[in-house]
Scaffold this active site. Structure first.
Site, PDB file in Angstrom:
ATOM      1  N   CYS A 118      -7.895  11.212  20.434  1.00 46.19           N
ATOM      2  CA  CYS A 118      -8.881  12.214  20.005  1.00 46.19           C
ATOM      3  C   CYS A 118      -8.258  13.330  19.176  1.00 46.19           C
ATOM      4  O   CYS A 118      -8.952  14.007  18.428  1.00 46.19           O
ATOM      5  CB  CYS A 118      -9.586  12.805  21.214  1.00 46.19           C
ATOM      6  SG  CYS A 118     -10.270  11.545  22.280  1.00 46.19           S
ATOM      7  N   HIS A 258     -13.193  18.831  19.349  1.00 43.68           N
ATOM      8  CA  HIS A 258     -13.491  17.441  19.681  1.00 43.68           C
ATOM      9  C   HIS A 258     -14.650  17.443  20.680  1.00 43.68           C
ATOM     10  O   HIS A 258     -14.665  18.220  21.629  1.00 43.68           O
ATOM     11  CB  HIS A 258     -12.243  16.785  20.276  1.00 43.68           C
ATOM     12  CG  HIS A 258     -12.517  15.469  20.911  1.00 43.68           C
ATOM     13  ND1 HIS A 258     -13.280  14.511  20.289  1.00 43.68           N
ATOM     14  CD2 HIS A 258     -12.153  14.953  22.110  1.00 43.68           C
ATOM     15  CE1 HIS A 258     -13.373  13.452  21.084  1.00 43.68           C
ATOM     16  NE2 HIS A 258     -12.706  13.702  22.189  1.00 43.68           N
ATOM     17  N   ASN A 288     -18.954  10.761  22.368  1.00 44.61           N
ATOM     18  CA  ASN A 288     -17.541  11.030  22.046  1.00 44.61           C
ATOM     19  C   ASN A 288     -17.063   9.974  21.044  1.00 44.61           C
ATOM     20  O   ASN A 288     -17.002   8.795  21.367  1.00 44.61           O
ATOM     21  CB  ASN A 288     -16.749  10.952  23.366  1.00 44.61           C
ATOM     22  CG  ASN A 288     -15.257  11.158  23.188  1.00 44.61           C
ATOM     23  OD1 ASN A 288     -14.729  11.045  22.082  1.00 44.61           O
ATOM     24  ND2 ASN A 288     -14.579  11.433  24.290  1.00 44.61           N
TER      25      ASN A 288
HETATM   26  O1  UT7 Z   1     -12.071  12.402  24.720  1.00 45.87           O
HETATM   27  C1  UT7 Z   1     -11.281  12.147  25.838  1.00 45.87           C
HETATM   28  C2  UT7 Z   1     -12.021  11.232  26.785  1.00 45.87           C
HETATM   29  N1  UT7 Z   1     -13.088  11.943  27.420  1.00 45.87           N
HETATM   30  C3  UT7 Z   1     -13.050  12.237  28.711  1.00 45.87           C
HETATM   31  O2  UT7 Z   1     -12.117  11.927  29.398  1.00 45.87           O
HETATM   32  C4  UT7 Z   1     -14.217  12.961  29.279  1.00 45.87           C
HETATM   33  C5  UT7 Z   1     -13.801  14.003  30.288  1.00 45.87           C
HETATM   34  N2  UT7 Z   1     -14.492  13.865  31.524  1.00 45.87           N
HETATM   35  C6  UT7 Z   1     -15.819  13.962  31.663  1.00 45.87           C
HETATM   36  O3  UT7 Z   1     -16.509  14.195  30.698  1.00 45.87           O
HETATM   37  C7  UT7 Z   1     -16.415  13.837  33.043  1.00 45.87           C
HETATM   38  O4  UT7 Z   1     -15.381  13.816  34.006  1.00 45.87           O
HETATM   39  C8  UT7 Z   1     -17.317  12.564  33.186  1.00 45.87           C
HETATM   40  C9  UT7 Z   1     -18.607  12.754  32.408  1.00 45.87           C
HETATM   41  C10 UT7 Z   1     -16.577  11.327  32.707  1.00 45.87           C
HETATM   42  C11 UT7 Z   1     -17.709  12.374  34.646  1.00 45.87           C
HETATM   43  O5  UT7 Z   1     -18.384  13.528  35.158  1.00 45.87           O
HETATM   44  P1  UT7 Z   1     -17.962  14.129  36.566  1.00 45.87           P
HETATM   45  O6  UT7 Z   1     -18.843  15.270  36.821  1.00 45.87           O
HETATM   46  O7  UT7 Z   1     -16.480  14.378  36.505  1.00 45.87           O
HETATM   47  O8  UT7 Z   1     -18.341  12.938  37.554  1.00 45.87           O
HETATM   48  P2  UT7 Z   1     -17.423  12.134  38.597  1.00 45.87           P
HETATM   49  O9  UT7 Z   1     -16.560  11.160  37.873  1.00 45.87           O
HETATM   50  O10 UT7 Z   1     -16.766  13.084  39.552  1.00 45.87           O
HETATM   51  O11 UT7 Z   1     -18.521  11.334  39.386  1.00 45.87           O
HETATM   52  C12 UT7 Z   1     -19.513  11.995  40.198  1.00 45.87           C
HETATM   53  C13 UT7 Z   1     -20.440  10.949  40.782  1.00 45.87           C
HETATM   54  C14 UT7 Z   1     -19.706   9.764  41.420  1.00 45.87           C
HETATM   55  O12 UT7 Z   1     -20.456   9.342  42.540  1.00 45.87           O
HETATM   56  P3  UT7 Z   1     -20.016   9.782  44.043  1.00 45.87           P
HETATM   57  O13 UT7 Z   1     -18.615   9.257  44.198  1.00 45.87           O
HETATM   58  O14 UT7 Z   1     -20.087  11.278  44.048  1.00 45.87           O
HETATM   59  O15 UT7 Z   1     -21.028   9.090  44.877  1.00 45.87           O
HETATM   60  C15 UT7 Z   1     -19.785   8.693  40.365  1.00 45.87           C
HETATM   61  O16 UT7 Z   1     -19.750   7.400  40.917  1.00 45.87           O
HETATM   62  O17 UT7 Z   1     -21.245  10.401  39.739  1.00 45.87           O
HETATM   63  C16 UT7 Z   1     -21.135   8.967  39.766  1.00 45.87           C
HETATM   64  N3  UT7 Z   1     -21.251   8.488  38.386  1.00 45.87           N
HETATM   65  C17 UT7 Z   1     -22.430   8.203  37.806  1.00 45.87           C
HETATM   66  N4  UT7 Z   1     -23.685   8.266  38.263  1.00 45.87           N
HETATM   67  C18 UT7 Z   1     -24.665   7.912  37.398  1.00 45.87           C
HETATM   68  C19 UT7 Z   1     -20.256   8.280  37.485  1.00 45.87           C
HETATM   69  N5  UT7 Z   1     -20.779   7.834  36.325  1.00 45.87           N
HETATM   70  C20 UT7 Z   1     -22.110   7.796  36.488  1.00 45.87           C
HETATM   71  C21 UT7 Z   1     -23.168   7.435  35.652  1.00 45.87           C
HETATM   72  N6  UT7 Z   1     -24.433   7.515  36.151  1.00 45.87           N
HETATM   73  N7  UT7 Z   1     -22.984   7.042  34.387  1.00 45.87           N
END
Ligand code: UT7
Length: 331
Positions: A118, A258, A288
């Site tokens: 990125c 980004h 992204n």
């Molecule tokens: O450009 C570089 C690459 N970009 C990135 O790395 C992005 C940076 N990170 C992020 O944007 C965020 O961390 C994400 C959007 C990827 C994830 O958001 P989060 O608030 O950190 O969610 P999480 O991974 O902690 O997941 C929370 C919950 C989990 O369920 P439990 O364990 O709490 O029951 C996940 O399984 O949300 C669940 N989950 C979803 N639910 C519905 C994860 N993905 C999804 C989804 N739909 N697509």
């Protein structure tokens, strides 16, 4: 502002290109267990543009480049360097930049790719800044181009909702009137490589051996792990631009970050007390797009009148590697 007299690389042309095909959050909710509500509140993304099988990274890059060259009024023949920042190249080799050179007919340019994920477009600008300031080149084309949806695991709801395809390009030309790329800062931390990766296709996985894990052909991300890091590093980079150029936040017309997650950018705005109109956001439309996101956003900002000639703009990015960096330009 610090004295920046002398030659700099000025951005004379800019352009972007995204595929027509659109994938909405509703479409994704029919493919994996997710919802428009979850994606919108957690990421700010509503739709993303995705390539067809025929649309490749070099194709997107070439289309964006044609627009940038036309804005600059520069002929492909006159180009001296072409850099493509990408993690989704046309093929393992030759470089995507060589394909772009061929398509443009830029026969006098040398061409290469850089892999800084990125942050690739920012790294590319910094490379060109050195070439122009040390007098070795008069111009260059810097492109960020990605077809991330071609290495997306459509069964993994944690990653497949995030990414989109597209390309953005700028023409950089020597100028002596105080405009141009004035400052760059770049950083890496390879110890955290696992946070964002795609492991197949490389020497760790020789092509005559079956992959130990079939999903290694896809991007894998630990979103949570990079989330806080991204906020911290983006803020550090912006502060470094201001300190090193002896500027205040008020002097900056726009920060183009980004586009990884709207919440990350909102957090940066809050912590820096940066007004919303100075942090451009278009993630709702594109998701992204890795190295392409900054030049796509830059092109949009100019077309929408949000950036004008003479404005001071900061480009900033964070991504796989880990890599991060920023560039301050006077447009
Ligand atoms: O450009 C570089 C690459 N970009 C990135 O790395 C992005 C940076 N990170 C992020 O944007 C965020 O961390 C994400 C959007 C990827 C994830 O958001 P989060 O608030 O950190 O969610 P999480 O991974 O902690 O997941 C929370 C919950 C989990 O369920 P439990 O364990 O709490 O029951 C996940 O399984 O949300 C669940 N989950 C979803 N639910 C519905 C994860 N993905 C999804 C989804 N739909 N697509």
């Amino acid at each position: 502002m610090k004295d920046f007299s002398g030659s700099h690389g000025g951005i004379s042309g800019y352009g972007s290109f995204v595929p027509e095909k659109i994938l909405t959050n509703e479409d994704l909710s029919k493919m994996v267990d997710t919802s428009d509500e979850w994606i919108t509140t957690r990421t700010g993304i509503k739709r993303r543009h995705i390539t067809t099988d025929e649309e490749t990274t070099a194709y997107l890059a070439t289309e964006a480049s044609r627009r940038a060259l036309s804005k600059a009024g520069l002929k492909a023949n006159d180009l001296e360097l072409i850099i493509v920042a990408t993690i989704t190249p046309e093929m393992v080799f030759p470089s995507t930049a060589c394909f772009v050179q061929k398509e443009l007919g830029a026969k006098n340019a040398f061409a290469f790719d850089i892999g800084a994920a990125c942050s690739g477009f920012i790294y590319g600008l910094s490379i060109v800044q050195q070439f122009i300031e040390n007098g070795n080149l008069n111009n260059a084309l810097v492109i960020g181009a990605e077809t991330l949806t071609k290495i997306t695991n459509w069964k993994d709801r944690k990653s497949c909702i995030l990414f989109g395809d597209g390309a953005g390009a700028v023409v950089v030309e020597r100028c002596d009137d105080g405009r141009g790329i004035l400052y760059s800062t770049m950083h890496s931390n390879g110890t955290r490589w696992k946070a964002l990766n795609c492991q197949a296709y490389g020497s760790r996985h020789p092509s005559d051996k079956e992959l130990d894990e079939p999903n290694k052909i896809y991007m894998e991300i630990s979103g949570r792990e990079v989330y806080q890091q991204a906020i911290r590093r983006i803020i550090e980079c912006i502060k470094s631009c201001l300190a090193e150029c002896e500027l205040k936040l008020d002097d900056i017309s726009m920060v183009i970050s980004h586009q990884m997650n709207a919440r990350i950018l909102e957090s940066v705005m809050k912590r820096l007390k940066l007004p919303a109109e100075k942090m451009y956001m278009n993630i709702a439309e594109y998701g992204n797009t890795s190295s392409a996101s900054v030049p796509i956003a830059f092109d949009e900002c100019i077309r929408n009148g949000k950036i004008n000639r003479g404005d001071i703009v900061i480009f900033v990015a964070f991504g796989a590697g880990l890599t991060w960096g920023a560039t301050l330009i006077k447009f």
